[in-house]
Design an enzyme around this catalytic site. Structure first.
Site, PDB file in Angstrom:
ATOM      1  N   GLY A 134       0.846  -1.199   0.000  1.00 52.15           N
ATOM      2  CA  GLY A 134       0.000   0.000   0.000  1.00 52.15           C
ATOM      3  C   GLY A 134       0.878   1.245   0.000  1.00 52.15           C
ATOM      4  O   GLY A 134       2.032   1.202  -0.470  1.00 52.15           O
TER       5      GLY A 134
ATOM      6  N   ARG B 248      -1.661   7.676  -1.951  1.00 52.96           N
ATOM      7  CA  ARG B 248      -1.653   6.888  -3.184  1.00 52.96           C
ATOM      8  C   ARG B 248      -2.463   7.649  -4.221  1.00 52.96           C
ATOM      9  O   ARG B 248      -3.651   7.891  -4.037  1.00 52.96           O
ATOM     10  CB  ARG B 248      -2.313   5.540  -2.893  1.00 52.96           C
ATOM     11  CG  ARG B 248      -1.827   4.466  -3.776  1.00 52.96           C
ATOM     12  CD  ARG B 248      -2.311   3.103  -3.407  1.00 52.96           C
ATOM     13  NE  ARG B 248      -3.080   3.014  -2.155  1.00 52.96           N
ATOM     14  CZ  ARG B 248      -3.487   1.866  -1.656  1.00 52.96           C
ATOM     15  NH1 ARG B 248      -3.189   0.758  -2.244  1.00 52.96           N
ATOM     16  NH2 ARG B 248      -4.201   1.816  -0.543  1.00 52.96           N
TER      17      ARG B 248
ATOM     18  N   LYS C 168       3.654   6.402  18.944  1.00 53.86           N
ATOM     19  CA  LYS C 168       2.933   6.421  17.661  1.00 53.86           C
ATOM     20  C   LYS C 168       1.470   6.053  17.877  1.00 53.86           C
ATOM     21  O   LYS C 168       0.570   6.643  17.267  1.00 53.86           O
ATOM     22  CB  LYS C 168       3.612   5.441  16.683  1.00 53.86           C
ATOM     23  CG  LYS C 168       2.998   5.421  15.301  1.00 53.86           C
ATOM     24  CD  LYS C 168       3.272   6.694  14.532  1.00 53.86           C
ATOM     25  CE  LYS C 168       2.433   6.940  13.295  1.00 53.86           C
ATOM     26  NZ  LYS C 168       2.292   5.891  12.345  1.00 53.86           N
TER      27      LYS C 168
ATOM     28  N   ASN D 280      -1.623   8.349  16.680  1.00 53.24           N
ATOM     29  CA  ASN D 280      -2.673   7.815  15.807  1.00 53.24           C
ATOM     30  C   ASN D 280      -4.042   7.862  16.489  1.00 53.24           C
ATOM     31  O   ASN D 280      -5.044   8.148  15.832  1.00 53.24           O
ATOM     32  CB  ASN D 280      -2.365   6.370  15.386  1.00 53.24           C
ATOM     33  CG  ASN D 280      -1.264   6.289  14.346  1.00 53.24           C
ATOM     34  OD1 ASN D 280      -0.385   5.466  14.440  1.00 53.24           O
ATOM     35  ND2 ASN D 280      -1.302   7.157  13.348  1.00 53.24           N
TER      36      ASN D 280
ATOM     37  N   GLU E 233      -8.086   0.455  11.152  1.00 52.96           N
ATOM     38  CA  GLU E 233      -7.295  -0.125  12.251  1.00 52.96           C
ATOM     39  C   GLU E 233      -7.795   0.380  13.613  1.00 52.96           C
ATOM     40  O   GLU E 233      -7.038   0.401  14.576  1.00 52.96           O
ATOM     41  CB  GLU E 233      -5.825   0.228  12.050  1.00 52.96           C
ATOM     42  CG  GLU E 233      -5.242  -0.433  10.811  1.00 52.96           C
ATOM     43  CD  GLU E 233      -3.803  -0.038  10.535  1.00 52.96           C
ATOM     44  OE1 GLU E 233      -2.959  -0.925  10.355  1.00 52.96           O
ATOM     45  OE2 GLU E 233      -3.519   1.177  10.485  1.00 52.96           O
TER      46      GLU E 233
HETATM   47  O1  KPL Z   1       0.444   7.638  10.892  1.00 52.72           O
HETATM   48  C1  KPL Z   1      -0.328   8.424  10.438  1.00 52.72           C
HETATM   49  C2  KPL Z   1      -1.529   7.833   9.789  1.00 52.72           C
HETATM   50  O2  KPL Z   1      -2.205   8.504   9.017  1.00 52.72           O
HETATM   51  O3  KPL Z   1      -1.790   6.654  10.054  1.00 52.72           O
HETATM   52  C3  KPL Z   1      -0.119   9.917  10.628  1.00 52.72           C
HETATM   53  C4  KPL Z   1       1.214  10.161  11.323  1.00 52.72           C
HETATM   54  C5  KPL Z   1      -1.235  10.483  11.444  1.00 52.72           C
HETATM   55  C6  KPL Z   1       0.033  10.642   9.325  1.00 52.72           C
HETATM   56  O4  KPL Z   1      -1.162  10.782   8.661  1.00 52.72           O
END
Ligand code: KPL
Length: 302
Positions: A9, A132, A184, A188, A266
Site C-alpha cells: 500500500g 496513493r 505512535k 494515531n 485499524e
Molecule cells: O500515521 C499516520 C496515519 O495517518 O496513520 C499519521 C502520522 C497520522 C500521518 O497521517
C-alpha cells in the site's frame, strides 16, 4: 541483500522506493496477477512525487504464493492482517531471515514475536505521510521520521537496525521500540479517528473549534499510557499531535483513506487498544470510547 515487502500500500510503496533509492534490491509481494500487471504497465517502476520532484524507482514483483526464498522481509500490511499475512509467507522465510514490522497499532507485534521467535524481528514506526494517487504512484505529504528497534534478542544481536536501513537517505533512528510504539499509538489515537469522522486532512485539526475535543482526547490517552507504565513524550501529547498535524497538514490520515476506500480501519488496534487498557486499569475514557463507537458504527459493524 534483497528486501521483500509484504503490504504494497502507501507506506509499503514509500519504503520500497526509499530502499530502492538507497541502491537496495526490492520486490513487492503482490496478492494478484492483476496487481502485477498494473506494475508492469508502469514499466515496473514506483513513482514517488515529492513537491515538484518525481522519482521513478525500479522494483520487481512476486506473488505472495510464489515459492522463492526470502532473506529480508518488511511487513507494512494493516495491523489486523499481519498475523495471517505472515503465516502465508512463513514457508518462504530463510533461517535467520530479518523481519521488520512497520505498522500502526499496538499488540499484533508481540503476537508475531511469539510465533516467529526464531527469526530476528524489529518493529518500527513512521510519521511519514504518503498518499496513493493511483496504483504504484505515490505523493509524499510529510517527510516525517522513522524509528526502529529490535523486538527480540535475535534482532538485538544483529544490530540496532536491520540490514541496509542505515543507508536510507531520510531520517531512520534506532530507538527504544516499546516507547516509540506507544508514542505512535498515542498520535494515531488522537489524529486518525477524528480526521476519519470529520473527513478532513490532518492539518484541519489545528483549527480552534477542535481544540477542546483534541485536548480531552490527549489527556485520556496520557492517563492510559501512564497507567500502563509508559511515559509518552517529554512535553504534553497535545503539543506533539499539533506538530504532526502541522508537519503532515495536507495528508489524509490512513484511517480516513481506509474510510474513503470502504476498507476496514485499524480502529481496534488503535483506539480499541486504548479503551481496552483503560478498562483493565479501571479508567474512564469517554472521548476515546465515543470515537471508537462512531468509527465502528460507520464501518457498518455495530
Ligand atoms: O500515521 C499516520 C496515519 O495517518 O496513520 C499519521 C502520522 C497520522 C500521518 O497521517
Amino acid at each position: 541483500m534483497h528486501w521483500h515487502i509484504l503490504g504494497a500500500g502507501a507506506i509499503g510503496g514509500l519504503f520500497a522506493a526509499r530502499l530502492g533509492l538507497a541502491g537496495i534490491d526490492v520486490s513487492l509481494l503482490l496478492r494478484s496477477p492483476q496487481r502485477r500487471e498494473q506494475l508492469k504497465q508502469q514499466a515496473n517502476r514506483l513513482s514517488l512525487q515529492d513537491g515538484d520532484r518525481v522519482e521513478e524507482v525500479p522494483v520487481s514483483a512476486e506473488l505472495i504464493d510464489d515459492q522463492g526464498p526470502i532473506s529480508h522481509l518488511l511487513v507494512t500490511t494493516k495491523a489486523y492482517d499481519s498475523a495471517a499475512a505472515m503465516e502465508s509467507i512463513a514457508s518462504r522465510l530463510q533461517p535467520g531471515a530479518q523481519i521488520l514490522l512497520l505498522q500502526n497499532g499496538y499488540g499484533h507485534q508481540q503476537q508475531i514475536a511469539q510465533t516467529f521467535a526464531n527469526w530476528p524481528l524489529w518493529a518500527g514506526i513512521t510519521t511519514s505521510g504518503v498518499r496513493r494517487l493511483a496504483p504504484f504512484q505515490l505523493k509524499l505529504a510529510g517527510e516525517g521520521e522513522t524509528r526502529i528497534g529490535p523486538l527480540n534478542q535475535a534482532a538485538a544481536l544483529c544490530g540496532a537496525l536491520p540490514d541496509g536501513w542505515h543507508r536510507l537517505k531520510h531520517r531512520v533512528i534506532a530507538t527504544d521500540i516499546e516507547r516509540a510504539l506507544w508514542q505512535k499509538l498515542a498520535i494515531n489515537a488522537a489524529i486518525n479517528p477524528l480526521t476519519a469522522l470529520l473527513d478532513r486532512p490532518n492539518g484541519d485539526l489545528l483549527e480552534a473549534q477542535y481544540r477542546p475535543q483534541l485536548t480531552a482526547l490527549c489527556q485520556e490517552i496520557e492517563a492510559v499510557a501512564s497507567a500502563c507504565g509508559q511515559s509518552l513524550f517529554d512535553n504534553p501529547l497535545l503539543d506533539q499531535v499539533l506538530k504532526i498535524a502541522e508537519d503532515t497538514a495536507e495528508n489524509r490520515s490512513s484511517m480516513l483513506e481506509d474510510f474513503s476506500a470502504g476498507r476496514r480501519t485499524e480502529i481496534d488496534q488503535i483506539t480499541g487498544f486504548i479503551c481496552a487498557e483503560a478498562d483493565r486499569h479501571g479508567l474512564e475514557t469517554p472521548v476515546n470510547r465515543e470515537l471508537l463507537n462512531a468509527v465502528v458504527y460507520r464501518q457498518g459493524r455495530a
